[in-house]
Scaffold this active site. Sequence first.
Site, PDB file in Angstrom:
ATOM      1  N   GLU A 121       0.864  -1.176   0.000  1.00  0.00           N
ATOM      2  CA  GLU A 121       0.000   0.000   0.000  1.00  0.00           C
ATOM      3  C   GLU A 121       0.907   1.235   0.000  1.00  0.00           C
ATOM      4  O   GLU A 121       1.639   1.475   0.963  1.00  0.00           O
ATOM      5  CB  GLU A 121      -0.897  -0.021   1.232  1.00  0.00           C
ATOM      6  CG  GLU A 121      -1.940   1.077   1.277  1.00  0.00           C
ATOM      7  CD  GLU A 121      -2.756   1.024   2.546  1.00  0.00           C
ATOM      8  OE1 GLU A 121      -2.979   2.094   3.148  1.00  0.00           O
ATOM      9  OE2 GLU A 121      -3.168  -0.089   2.955  1.00  0.00           O
ATOM     10  N   ASP A 150      -4.406  10.308   9.619  1.00  0.00           N
ATOM     11  CA  ASP A 150      -3.102   9.803  10.037  1.00  0.00           C
ATOM     12  C   ASP A 150      -2.616  10.451  11.324  1.00  0.00           C
ATOM     13  O   ASP A 150      -2.763  11.660  11.526  1.00  0.00           O
ATOM     14  CB  ASP A 150      -2.068  10.035   8.934  1.00  0.00           C
ATOM     15  CG  ASP A 150      -2.337   9.186   7.715  1.00  0.00           C
ATOM     16  OD1 ASP A 150      -2.782   8.044   7.901  1.00  0.00           O
ATOM     17  OD2 ASP A 150      -2.113   9.661   6.588  1.00  0.00           O
TER      18      ASP A 150
END
Length: 286
Positions: free
Chosen positions: A64, A75
Amino acid sequence: MNATRRGTHPSPAGPAPARFDQVLAHARAENRAALATYLPAGYPNQAQSLRILHRLAEVADVIELGWPYSEPALDGPVIQQAAAQSLAGGFQVHHLLESIRALATSPASVLVMAYYPPLYKYGLERAAGELAQAGAAGVILPDLPIEEADAWLAAARHHGLHTIFVVAPSTTDARLRRICAAAGGMLYAPAVAGVTGSTGPLHDALPAFVQRLRAATDLPIGVGIGVSTPAHAQEVSLIADVTIVGSALIRTIDAAHGPRQQAAAAVDLARALNAGLRRPNRSRAA
């Protein structure tokens, strides 16, 4: 289990989305969850990124690749810092495309994790076309609501890309049906609430949430966000089709000194994660 599965993976030939489906089917036939490893493209720098990715592709089923972005809402600090390092080092989209192309003949399938603003700025049709041509199987879009996804979905379908949505446990049944109808490749379920990078226990309600997703779709289920240890990976393997690890991998790379040591540390962690992914019986993850 042989953690380095080169030679037993399906051939990389054929359309990239079909290749992704095939890699997951291969893992399922071996009665294990697939392993997906996440790194931002160009981290810690482009040359070292390519070195690490090639090594990881010998162990992980799915690579990924993050499209670095300065405002990554999902994030936590670890991935934020890694993306900032890539951007500070001069990341450009052609580095992402170079990374995808470099993995084209590897045993692993490649997904791109992209936030919508840079994708939109680059041009949806252009982005979908270039990512597909480079060899990406699909794009994970953590911040694109299904209600606003029509333009991207049209571009992705035109170029044969899977669109993978991150689905929150709070999603209503009606909205989940709409997501499942539009999604391809897999659904992405968070293992913990909040942003990436958690090192605590996985959410108690995760198994029930994965069961709810399975009742809504035949797509494979990937679980990430908070999967940080081999014990977490083993726990996820019992309920999901894909175990996704990112922040823990970045922490491991950051703690190593020197290019060879960083690549070796990344592979060692991937092997440790892989060791617990084989299930104790032949039943489908549920």
